[in-house]
Motif scaffolding. Structure first.
Motif, PDB file in Angstrom:
ATOM      1  N   GLN A   6       0.856  -1.193   0.000  1.00 29.66           N
ATOM      2  CA  GLN A   6       0.000   0.000   0.000  1.00 29.66           C
ATOM      3  C   GLN A   6       0.883   1.231   0.000  1.00 29.66           C
ATOM      4  O   GLN A   6       1.809   1.327   0.789  1.00 29.66           O
ATOM      5  CB  GLN A   6      -0.878   0.018   1.266  1.00 29.66           C
ATOM      6  N   LYS A   7       0.592   2.173  -0.891  1.00 28.50           N
ATOM      7  CA  LYS A   7       1.384   3.405  -0.936  1.00 28.50           C
ATOM      8  C   LYS A   7       0.481   4.585  -0.596  1.00 28.50           C
ATOM      9  O   LYS A   7      -0.626   4.693  -1.120  1.00 28.50           O
ATOM     10  CB  LYS A   7       1.992   3.581  -2.328  1.00 28.50           C
ATOM     11  N   PHE A   8       0.952   5.447   0.280  1.00 21.71           N
ATOM     12  CA  PHE A   8       0.183   6.637   0.649  1.00 21.71           C
ATOM     13  C   PHE A   8       0.938   7.881   0.235  1.00 21.71           C
ATOM     14  O   PHE A   8       2.105   8.064   0.583  1.00 21.71           O
ATOM     15  CB  PHE A   8      -0.087   6.646   2.159  1.00 21.71           C
ATOM     16  N   ARG A 151      10.558  13.405  -9.010  1.00 21.93           N
ATOM     17  CA  ARG A 151       9.343  13.845  -8.319  1.00 21.93           C
ATOM     18  C   ARG A 151       8.194  12.872  -8.574  1.00 21.93           C
ATOM     19  O   ARG A 151       8.013  12.402  -9.692  1.00 21.93           O
ATOM     20  CB  ARG A 151       8.949  15.258  -8.776  1.00 21.93           C
ATOM     21  N   GLY A 152       7.469  12.592  -7.527  1.00 22.17           N
ATOM     22  CA  GLY A 152       6.305  11.701  -7.635  1.00 22.17           C
ATOM     23  C   GLY A 152       6.660  10.229  -7.681  1.00 22.17           C
ATOM     24  O   GLY A 152       5.792   9.384  -7.913  1.00 22.17           O
ATOM     25  N   ALA A 153       7.930   9.889  -7.452  1.00 20.10           N
ATOM     26  CA  ALA A 153       8.381   8.519  -7.716  1.00 20.10           C
ATOM     27  C   ALA A 153       8.124   7.536  -6.583  1.00 20.10           C
ATOM     28  O   ALA A 153       8.485   6.366  -6.696  1.00 20.10           O
ATOM     29  CB  ALA A 153       9.856   8.513  -8.080  1.00 20.10           C
ATOM     30  N   SER A 154       7.460   7.958  -5.500  1.00 20.77           N
ATOM     31  CA  SER A 154       7.110   6.965  -4.479  1.00 20.77           C
ATOM     32  C   SER A 154       6.187   5.904  -5.077  1.00 20.77           C
ATOM     33  O   SER A 154       6.201   4.747  -4.653  1.00 20.77           O
ATOM     34  CB  SER A 154       6.418   7.630  -3.289  1.00 20.77           C
ATOM     35  N   ASP A 155       5.379   6.293  -6.060  1.00 22.69           N
ATOM     36  CA  ASP A 155       4.533   5.315  -6.764  1.00 22.69           C
ATOM     37  C   ASP A 155       5.406   4.202  -7.347  1.00 22.69           C
ATOM     38  O   ASP A 155       5.063   3.018  -7.287  1.00 22.69           O
ATOM     39  CB  ASP A 155       3.810   5.962  -7.965  1.00 22.69           C
ATOM     40  N   THR A 156       6.530   4.610  -7.920  1.00 21.65           N
ATOM     41  CA  THR A 156       7.416   3.645  -8.568  1.00 21.65           C
ATOM     42  C   THR A 156       8.069   2.738  -7.523  1.00 21.65           C
ATOM     43  O   THR A 156       8.175   1.530  -7.715  1.00 21.65           O
ATOM     44  CB  THR A 156       8.463   4.385  -9.418  1.00 21.65           C
ATOM     45  N   ALA A 209      -1.075  13.297 -17.134  1.00 24.36           N
ATOM     46  CA  ALA A 209      -1.958  12.944 -16.017  1.00 24.36           C
ATOM     47  C   ALA A 209      -1.067  12.653 -14.819  1.00 24.36           C
ATOM     48  O   ALA A 209      -0.166  11.829 -14.902  1.00 24.36           O
ATOM     49  CB  ALA A 209      -2.800  11.719 -16.371  1.00 24.36           C
ATOM     50  N   LYS A 210      -1.293  13.337 -13.700  1.00 24.06           N
ATOM     51  CA  LYS A 210      -0.352  13.217 -12.583  1.00 24.06           C
ATOM     52  C   LYS A 210      -0.763  12.149 -11.594  1.00 24.06           C
ATOM     53  O   LYS A 210      -0.060  11.907 -10.618  1.00 24.06           O
ATOM     54  CB  LYS A 210      -0.243  14.562 -11.872  1.00 24.06           C
ATOM     55  N   ILE A 211      -1.878  11.496 -11.848  1.00 24.01           N
ATOM     56  CA  ILE A 211      -2.394  10.545 -10.865  1.00 24.01           C
ATOM     57  C   ILE A 211      -1.392   9.425 -10.567  1.00 24.01           C
ATOM     58  O   ILE A 211      -1.246   9.012  -9.433  1.00 24.01           O
ATOM     59  CB  ILE A 211      -3.779  10.009 -11.313  1.00 24.01           C
TER      60      ILE A 211
HETATM   61 MG    MG Z   1       1.896  11.383  -6.807  1.00 22.73          MG
END
Ligand code: MG
Ligand code: ASP
Length: 432
Positions: A6-8, A151-156, A209-211
Motif C-alpha cells: 500500500q502506498k500513501f 518527483r512523484g516517484a514513491s509510486d514507482t 496525467a499526474k495521478i
Molecule cells: Mg503522486
C-alpha cells in the motif's frame, strides 16, 4: 496469506491526524489476513518546502546533498507512521530505501531502480511486522550514495517493491477516488474509470496525467502487478490498472463485474502545461541540418516531445518546431544560438505559454472520426491548434496555455464523458 503493498501519498499523511488515520487502514488490512508492506511519501508539501529551503541556502545546491536533504522527508513520515501503528497494537518497522534494498543508478535527482533486494523487508514480514519503506529513494550501486528517483516517484518504489515481493497487487492511495476521465480539478463532471489497461494508463501518464508516476505504470506492466488507485479519505472502490489476462487470474480485480474490459472509445483526457515550444527559423533545407539541431539538444541531455518541420517554400529554408520541458528551454536556446553560424539558421523563437491536451483510448484504433470530433470540439470552443501529434491510441494538440481548461472540458463533453453525478471529489492536497 497474501502480500499486498500500500502506498500513501503526501496529502494522505499531511498531519498527525492523517498519519493516525492511515495507520488504522494499514492495521485493518493486516487484520484481514494480509502481509502488508507500506510505501510512504513525505508529509504534504514537505518535498517542495525542503527544495525552497535549499535554494535559500544556496542557488546551486550540489545534487548529492539535495538528495540527502529530500530523502529525509520520506524518512520522517515512515518513522511517524510506524509509531502510530505500534500504538494500535500491531508491530511496525520503518526502513529507508537503502535499508529496504532499493538499488539505483547514480543519477542524483532522477535515478532509476536497477534492482530491489528486499531481504530485510522479507525477514520483517516473516516476523509478522508491518513494513514501512520510505518512498522515492534508494542507494546507488556505483557510488553508495543516497539517490532520489524523481518527483512523484514513491509510486514507482511501491510498484517495484510489489514486484520484488511477489505481492498480489499494489494499492496507491491518493486524494481522489481513482483515475478519472479528466482531472477532477478542471472538469467537475469527470467520471471514475473502474478499470483501465496498462497501455492506456501509460499514454495518460506520459501525456501529463499526474495521478500515477509514468515509470510506476511501466514497471507494473512489465512485472504484471495490478495497481489499484483509490482514496485514503473514502472507502470507494477506486480504479484497477491491469490487463484482461490478470483479471482472469484475480477475479477480485474486476470492478465492472463483466466478462471483459470494455474497449472505451476514449478512456480519458490529459493535459500538460509543463512544456515550452521552440522554433528554429530559416534552417537551410539541406541533408543533415535537422540531425545537427537535435544532436545539440541531445548533447545537452534535453528530452524533446513533439517535432514538426514545415515544407520549404521560400529561399530553400525551413522551420523546425519542437516541444521540450519549460525548465530546459533557456538552455536549449542558448546551445542552439551558439551554433547558429555553423548550421546557418536565421533565429530561434520560443513560447513558454503553451499546453498540450491529449485524448487517449484503445477504441480509437477501430473507430474512424475521433480526430474530427476532437478538432471540431476545439474549434467550437474557439481554441486554435498549433501542433498535432498522434500514436495508435492517442491524439495530442499543442494550444495556448490559457485555453487548456476550456479545451479539456470541450473534449470531455464532445466524447460523451460528462457525468451528472458529482463523483469527482478532491479530498485534499494543494495541487502544488
Ligand atoms: Mg503522486
Ligand atoms: N515526496 C516526493 C515528491 O513530492 C515523492 C513522492 O511523493 O512521490 O515528489
Amino acid at each position: 496469506m497474501s502480500r499486498v503493498v500500500q502506498k500513501f501519498g503526501g496529502s494522505s499523511v499531511a498531519d498527525a491526524a492523517s498519519i493516525k488515520r492511515v495507520a488504522e487502514r494499514v492495521v485493518a488490512t493486516q487484520r484481514e489476513g494480509h502481509e502488508v508492506a507500506v510505501v510512504i511519501s513525505a508529509m504534504g508539501d514537505t518535498t517542495d518546502d525542503l527544495l525552497d529551503l535549499a535554494l535559500q541556502v544556496s542557488p546551486h545546491p550540489p545534487a548529492r546533498e539535495l538528495d540527502m536533504l529530500l530523502t529525509s522527508g520520506e524518512r520522517m513520515s515512515a518513522a511517524l507512521l510506524a509509531m502510530a501503528i505500534n500504538d494500535l497494537g500491531a508491530e511496525a518497522r520503518s526502513y529507508t530505501g537503502s535499508q529496504a534494498g532499493v538499488i539505483t543508478t547514480a543519477a542524483h535527482g532522477n535515478a532509476r531502480i536497477i534492482d530491489i533486494s528486499p531481504g530485510r523487508v522479507e525477514e520483517s514480514l516473516d516476523q509478522g511486522h508491518i513494513v514501512i519503506v520510505a518512498g522515492f529513494q534508494g542507494v546507488s550501486q556505483d557510488t553508495n550514495d543516497i539517490t532520489t528517483l524523481g518527483r512523484g516517484a514513491s509510486d514507482t518504489t511501491a510498484v517495484a517493491l510489489a514486484g520484488a515481493l511477489g505481492a498480489k497487487y499494489c494499492e496507491i492511495y491518493t486524494d481522489v477516488d481513482g483515475v478519472f476521465t479528466a482531472d477532477p480539478r478542471l472538469v467537475p463532471g469527470a467520471r471514475r474509470i473502474p478499470q483501465i489497461r496498462y497501455e492506456e494508463m501509460l499514454e495518460l501518464a506520459a501525456s501529463g496525467a499526474k495521478i500515477l508516476h509514468l515509470r510506476c505504470v511501466e514497471y507494473a506492466q512489465r512485472e504484471q502487478v495490478p495497481i489499484r488507485v483509490r482514496s485514503s479519505f473514502s472507502d470507494k472502490p477506486g480504479t484497477w490498472v491491469t490487463d484482461q489476462s490478470l483479471i482472469d487470474q484475480h477475479p477480485e480485480t474486476d470492478l465492472q463485474g463483466g466478462p471483459a474490459m470494455e474497449a472505451a472509445l476514449i478512456s480519458g483526457i490529459a493535459q500538460d502545461v509543463s512544456e515550452a515550444k521552440l522554433t528554429v527559423v530559416g534552417v537551410p533545407d539541406e541533408i543533415g541540418k535537422a540531425a545537427r539541431v537535435f544532436s545539440i539538444i541531445a548533447e545537452n541531455d534535453i528530452n524533446i516531445d513533439m517535432v514538426v518541420q514545415n515544407v520549404s517554400v521560400t529561399n530553400n529554408t525551413t522551420a523546425i518546431t519542437f516541444t521540450l520541458p519549460d525548465a530546459d528551454r533557456p538552455r536549449a536556446v542558448e546551445a542552439l544560438l551558439a551554433e547558429r553560424d555553423e548550421i546557418g539558421f536565421r533565429e530561434v523563437n520560443f513560447d513558454d505559454e503553451i499546453g498540450k491536451v491529449s485524448v487517449v483510448g484503445v477504441g480509437m484504433r477501430s473507430h474512424p472520426g475521433v480526430t474530427a470530433t476532437f478538432f471540431k470540439a476545439l474549434a467550437d470552443a474557439g481554441v486554435n491548434i498549433e501542433m498535432i501529434s498522434t500514436s495508435e491510441i492517442r491524439i495530442s494538440v499543442v494550444i495556448a496555455e490559457a485555453d487548456v481548461p476550456r479545451a479539456v472540458q470541450a473534449a470531455h463533453t464532445a466524447f460523451g464523458l460528462d457525468a451528472d453525478t458529482g463523483e469527482a471529489v478532491v479530498y485534499a492536497g494543494t495541487g502544488r
